[in-house]
Design a protein around this motif. Structure first.
Motif, mmCIF file in Angstrom:
data_model
loop_
_atom_site.group_PDB
_atom_site.id
_atom_site.type_symbol
_atom_site.label_atom_id
_atom_site.label_comp_id
_atom_site.label_asym_id
_atom_site.label_seq_id
_atom_site.Cartn_x
_atom_site.Cartn_y
_atom_site.Cartn_z
ATOM 1 N N LYS A 53 0.682 -1.232 0.048
ATOM 2 C CA LYS A 53 -0.240 -0.024 -0.037
ATOM 3 C C LYS A 53 0.810 1.229 0.118
ATOM 4 N N ARG A 54 2.123 1.208 0.201
ATOM 5 C CA ARG A 54 3.069 2.397 0.098
ATOM 6 C C ARG A 54 2.944 3.237 -0.977
ATOM 7 N N GLU A 55 2.874 2.898 -2.045
ATOM 8 C CA GLU A 55 2.844 4.016 -3.043
ATOM 9 C C GLU A 55 1.299 4.645 -2.950
ATOM 10 N N HIS A 56 0.249 4.214 -2.812
ATOM 11 C CA HIS A 56 -0.884 4.733 -2.336
ATOM 12 C C HIS A 56 -0.722 5.583 -1.332
ATOM 13 N N PHE A 57 -0.300 5.119 -0.299
ATOM 14 C CA PHE A 57 -0.102 6.135 0.942
ATOM 15 C C PHE A 57 0.861 7.197 0.510
ATOM 16 N N LYS A 58 1.663 7.483 -0.230
ATOM 17 C CA LYS A 58 2.527 8.435 -0.763
ATOM 18 C C LYS A 58 1.607 9.387 -1.608
ATOM 19 N N GLN A 59 0.752 8.725 -2.463
ATOM 20 C CA GLN A 59 -0.182 9.701 -2.989
ATOM 21 C C GLN A 59 -1.278 10.528 -2.040
ATOM 22 N N VAL A 60 -1.773 9.890 -1.370
ATOM 23 C CA VAL A 60 -2.784 10.306 -0.528
ATOM 24 C C VAL A 60 -2.161 11.078 0.819
ATOM 25 N N PHE A 61 -1.321 10.919 0.966
ATOM 26 C CA PHE A 61 -0.429 11.551 2.046
ATOM 27 C C PHE A 61 0.403 12.697 1.696
ATOM 28 N N ASP A 62 0.168 13.149 0.182
ATOM 29 C CA ASP A 62 1.002 14.146 -0.178
ATOM 30 C C ASP A 62 2.377 14.097 -0.256
ATOM 31 N N ASN A 63 2.913 12.667 -0.429
ATOM 32 C CA ASN A 63 4.466 12.274 -0.422
ATOM 33 C C ASN A 63 5.009 12.561 0.767
ATOM 34 N N PHE A 64 3.980 12.439 2.050
ATOM 35 C CA PHE A 64 4.334 12.643 3.397
ATOM 36 C C PHE A 64 5.159 13.955 3.443
ATOM 37 N N ILE A 66 5.428 17.010 5.565
ATOM 38 C CA ILE A 66 4.974 17.233 6.839
ATOM 39 C C ILE A 66 4.118 18.283 7.051
ATOM 40 N N ASN A 67 4.395 19.389 6.362
ATOM 41 C CA ASN A 67 3.527 20.460 6.318
ATOM 42 C C ASN A 67 2.197 20.290 5.994
ATOM 43 N N LYS A 68 2.164 19.673 4.962
ATOM 44 C CA LYS A 68 0.671 19.500 4.330
ATOM 45 C C LYS A 68 0.019 18.551 5.203
ATOM 46 N N VAL A 69 0.413 17.287 5.500
ATOM 47 C CA VAL A 69 -0.029 16.506 6.409
ATOM 48 C C VAL A 69 -0.584 17.192 7.874
ATOM 49 N N ILE A 93 -4.263 7.359 11.612
ATOM 50 C CA ILE A 93 -4.424 8.639 10.854
ATOM 51 C C ILE A 93 -4.380 9.889 11.515
ATOM 52 N N LEU A 94 -5.044 9.909 12.702
ATOM 53 C CA LEU A 94 -5.105 10.936 13.515
ATOM 54 C C LEU A 94 -3.639 11.248 14.088
ATOM 55 N N ALA A 95 -3.146 10.071 14.650
ATOM 56 C CA ALA A 95 -1.667 10.070 15.300
ATOM 57 C C ALA A 95 -0.675 10.561 14.186
ATOM 58 N N THR A 96 -0.914 10.430 12.867
ATOM 59 C CA THR A 96 0.301 10.762 11.908
ATOM 60 C C THR A 96 -0.177 12.264 12.004
ATOM 61 N N ILE A 97 -1.169 12.762 11.795
ATOM 62 C CA ILE A 97 -1.441 14.323 11.673
ATOM 63 C C ILE A 97 -1.004 14.951 12.845
ATOM 64 N N HIS A 98 -1.283 14.415 14.111
ATOM 65 C CA HIS A 98 -0.915 15.118 15.224
ATOM 66 C C HIS A 98 0.849 15.144 15.188
ATOM 67 N N ASN A 99 1.282 13.967 14.934
ATOM 68 C CA ASN A 99 2.764 13.883 14.895
ATOM 69 C C ASN A 99 3.393 14.780 14.135
ATOM 70 N N ALA A 100 2.914 15.067 12.709
ATOM 71 C CA ALA A 100 3.205 15.986 11.833
ATOM 72 C C ALA A 100 3.160 17.584 12.332
ATOM 73 N N GLN A 101 1.960 17.739 12.877
ATOM 74 C CA GLN A 101 1.868 19.106 13.544
ATOM 75 C C GLN A 101 2.988 19.249 14.628
ATOM 76 N N LEU A 102 3.318 18.411 15.442
ATOM 77 C CA LEU A 102 4.484 18.494 16.427
ATOM 78 C C LEU A 102 5.894 18.904 15.455
ATOM 79 N N LEU A 103 6.193 18.127 14.466
ATOM 80 C CA LEU A 103 7.124 18.351 13.657
ATOM 81 C C LEU A 103 7.250 19.486 13.068
#
Length: 187
Positions: A53-64, A66-69, A93-103
Motif C-alpha cells: 500500500k506504500r505507493e498509494h499512501f504516498k499519493q494520498v498523504f502528499d508524499n509525506f 510534513i507541512n501538508k499532513v 491517521i489522527l496520530a500521523t496528523i498530530h505527529n506532523a503538527q508537532l514536527l
C-alpha cells in the motif's frame, strides 16, 4: 546472495525493501516521517501489507510532506477513512496528523526528528549480527528509551516495538543477520 529469513522467498517489494532500504542510514526528514507513519500503520499487520500500500499512501498523504499532513482537516480525514488503498485506522491517521503538527513546531525551532534520533547513537548506526531471526528483539532498551521520550514530548503511537522497527527502517539499527550478504553498514 543470502538474505535475512524474512526477505527470502518473498515478493519483489519485500526483497527490494530488504536489499536497498532496511538498515540503510537515512538522514532525510521527509523519509524519516514517511517511515514513522508506515511503521505506525504496520502495527498489528504485516510489513508486506504496508509495502503493498506504500505507493498509494504516498499519493494520498502528499508524499509525506510534513507541512501538508499537519494541515489536514476533517474533510481530508474523512477522505482517508474512505480510501480502501490505505490502512483505514482512525487512531493511526489522527496520530500521523498530530505527529506532523508537532514536527512543524520542531522545524520552526530548528530541530528535526532525524537529528534527534541519530543523537541517541552519536550519529553512528548500531550494527548487530544476530544468528537467527528468533534472536532479533521486538524492542530494546534503546527503543524503550526513545519511545518514552517521544511520548513525553507528545508524539502518539510511538510504542517501543514501533520505535524498534522504525530505528531498523532508518538504519539507526542495522539488524541484518550475520549470514546476510546484504549488510549495508559493513560495506
Amino acid at each position: 546472495m543470502t538474505r535475512c529469513d524474512w526477505a527470502e522467498d518473498t515478493d519483489d517489494l519485500m526483497t527490494h525493501y530488504h536489499d536497498y532500504e532496511w538498515g540503510v542510514a537515512t538522514f532525510d526528514e521527509r523519509e524519516t516521517f514517511e517511515l514513522m507513519t508506515l511503521e505506525m500503520m504496520q502495527a498489528g499487520l504485516s510489513w508486506q501489507t504496508v509495502l503493498r500500500k506504500r505507493e498509494h499512501f504516498k499519493q494520498v498523504f502528499d508524499n509525506f510532506d510534513i507541512n501538508k499532513v499537519a494541515a489536514y482537516d476533517d474533510t481530508k480525514i474523512d477522505a482517508l477513512m474512505n480510501d480502501a488503498g490505505i490502512i483505514r485506522n482512525r487512531r493511526k491517521i489522527l496520530a500521523t496528523i498530530h505527529n506532523a503538527q508537532l514536527l512543524v513546531k520542531w522545524h520552526a525551532d530548528g530541530k528535526t526528528m532525524n537529528a534527534y534520533l541519530w543523537d541517541y547513537v552519536d550519529g553512528q548506526s548500531i550494527v548487530n549480527k544476530y544468528a537467527a531471526m528468533s534472536d532479533l528483539p521486538g524492542k530494546t532498551a534503546l527503543s524503550e528509551k526513545i519511545s518514552k521520550a517521544l511520548k513525553k514530548l507528545g508524539f502518539q503511537f510511538m510504542g517501543p516495538t514501533i520505535v524498534q522497527s522504525w530505528l531498523e527502517a532508518l538504519g539507526i539499527l542495522d539488524d541484518h543477520l550475520a549470514s546476510c550478504t546484504v549488510n549495508h553498514m559493513s560495506e
